[in-house]
Scaffold this active site. Structure first.
Site, short mmCIF file in Angstrom:
data_model
loop_
_atom_site.label_atom_id
_atom_site.label_comp_id
_atom_site.label_asym_id
_atom_site.label_seq_id
_atom_site.Cartn_x
_atom_site.Cartn_y
_atom_site.Cartn_z
N HIS A 142 3.46 0.61 2.10
CA HIS A 142 2.10 0.90 1.68
C HIS A 142 1.17 -0.09 2.37
O HIS A 142 1.61 -1.01 3.07
CB HIS A 142 1.97 0.80 0.15
CG HIS A 142 2.51 1.98 -0.57
ND1 HIS A 142 1.95 3.24 -0.46
CD2 HIS A 142 3.56 2.11 -1.43
CE1 HIS A 142 2.63 4.09 -1.21
NE2 HIS A 142 3.61 3.44 -1.81
N ASP A 172 -4.31 1.64 6.08
CA ASP A 172 -4.27 3.10 5.95
C ASP A 172 -5.46 3.75 6.63
O ASP A 172 -5.32 4.76 7.33
CB ASP A 172 -4.30 3.49 4.47
CG ASP A 172 -2.97 3.25 3.76
OD1 ASP A 172 -2.02 2.80 4.42
OD2 ASP A 172 -2.91 3.51 2.55
#
Length: 395
Positions: A142, A172
């Site tokens: 993540h 991200d």
């Protein structure tokens, strides 16, 4: 819905096999610029973001915000009919974007080799945490993990404290969304010029590392990075940092240049602090304590008014509610509403001859299956057969 033929990417067809945040934001950029983005979801749960924190029977605001201006078709790529349908769509597409772990697309018949064999001009972009190669290629991750590996997390936070976390997903969005969109647009230009597409391999961890520029500068210049909280941009000097106010709010001071720091000190009535803006050690600590005491004596509103006409890079730390109502963002039309009345962000760019609009709200799962498959050459009976066998799901 009529297409915006004046849009920069009008006529470009994108197949979006991604979910959640990085890939959908990448294709959101393309959709907002006029590309026909077809969201290819599975026939089960579809994009998990549909149900992110929303009430039963409703679609999450998160999903609506990152999937506007797209169409949806639901295919079961584990079935031969679903894979054949994807191949038919790919023959008429310009771009495919996927975010599976390495190797998954091969099993699903969505790998670059298979799709580009059918359409040599196809741009095939893969967005993953660590890329298609290297010892961590198959690992899960993540945003926090990519920032951890790239040295960014180590540099972020206050002196003597733990690394600081942000709910802005830096890797991200910088890597999985923006970097991928840049690479896709470059490959599209090449495909239009040569007739040949390219395979794009985007790693979010790579993008985080590639943008960790200031820390690299320190390492190359002085042979080491400073501990978090002691760097120029993390609180190491009085002229750059956040200061508390009397009502528990914060003021962002970015007065790095001497002219700005001098204006700042004059506004506080402390011109004697002017030489200490970039001071470190005891002198810097003394100046910071003096500024802290002054700013902590009055509420945020007082300081906002005091600095309103002083051009020295001093601003409030706004809440999101305050940011959404800010007149600057209003003038830039950065906040828009979809058909449900929910607020969304407009794209962060403006272009002559192209006016951004929400041309269609985020689609229901498989909402456009019939029209998309017709465009790929399927007739009504063939579509009905795909639905009957479970290869296609319609709403």
């Amino acid at each position: 819905m009529p297409q915006d033929h004046a849009a920069p990417l009008a006529g470009i067809r994108v197949l979006d096999l991604t979910r959640l945040l990085p890939g959908p934001v990448c294709t959101l950029y393309l959709a907002d610029l006029g590309a026909d983005v077809v969201k290819v979801e599975d026939t089960g749960a579809g994009d998990y973001a549909r149900d992110l924190g929303n009430a039963p029977g409703t679609v999450s605001a998160f999903f609506r915000a990152v999937n506007r201006n797209k169409r949806s078709v639901a295919l079961d790529l584990k079935r031969a009919g679903g894979r054949a349908a994807l191949l038919a769509l790919a023959r008429r597409a310009d771009v495919v974007v996927e975010s599976f772990r390495p190797g998954v697309t091969t099993a699903l018949g969505a790998d670059a080799a298979t799709l580009t064999a059918a359409n040599p001009r196809l741009v095939h972009a893969s967005i993953t945490g660590y890329g298609q190669t290297g010892p961590r290629a198959g690992h899960a991750g993540h945003d926090i993990n990519y920032l951890g590996y790239s040295g960014i997390l180590d540099q972020t936070g206050v002196r003597g404290g733990a690394p600081a976390l942000s709910n802005l997903q830096i890797a991200d969005l910088l890597g999985g969304a923006a970097s991928a969109a840049i690479a896709i647009l470059a490959a599209l230009v090449g495909a239009q010029r040569t007739g040949r597409g390219r395979r794009i391999d985007v790693a979010m961890a790579d993008a985080a590392l590639a943008h960790n520029i200031f820390a690299l500068h320190a390492l190359e210049q002085w042979g080491r990075t400073l501990p978090r909280g002691e760097d120029l941009l993390t609180g190491g000097v009085p002229a750059y940092g956040v200061y508390g106010t009397a009502d528990g709010r914060w003021l962002a001071v970015g007065a790095l240049e001497p002219k700005f720091w001098q204006l700042f000190c004059a506004t506080l009535g402390r011109p004697d602090l002017a030489p200490q803006g970039l001071a470190t050690g005891d002198a810097g600590a003394h100046a910071r304590r003096e500024v802290e005491a002054i700013l902590a004596s009055r509420p945020l509103a007082h300081w906002v008014e005091a600095f309103a006409e002083v051009d020295c890079c001093v601003t409030p730390v706004a809440t999101l509610d305050e940011a959404l109502a800010d007149p600057q963002y209003a003038a830039r039309r950065m906040v828009v509403r979809d058909a449900s009345g929910a607020r969304q962000y407009a794209p962060p760019f403006r272009m002559d001859g192209h006016e951004f609009a929400i041309r269609r709200d985020a689609p229901a799962q498989g909402q456009h299956g019939v029209e998309v498959l017709r465009e790929a050459g399927y007739d009504e009976s063939a579509i009905a057969a795909l639905v009957a066998e479970g290869s296609v799901r319609l709403p």
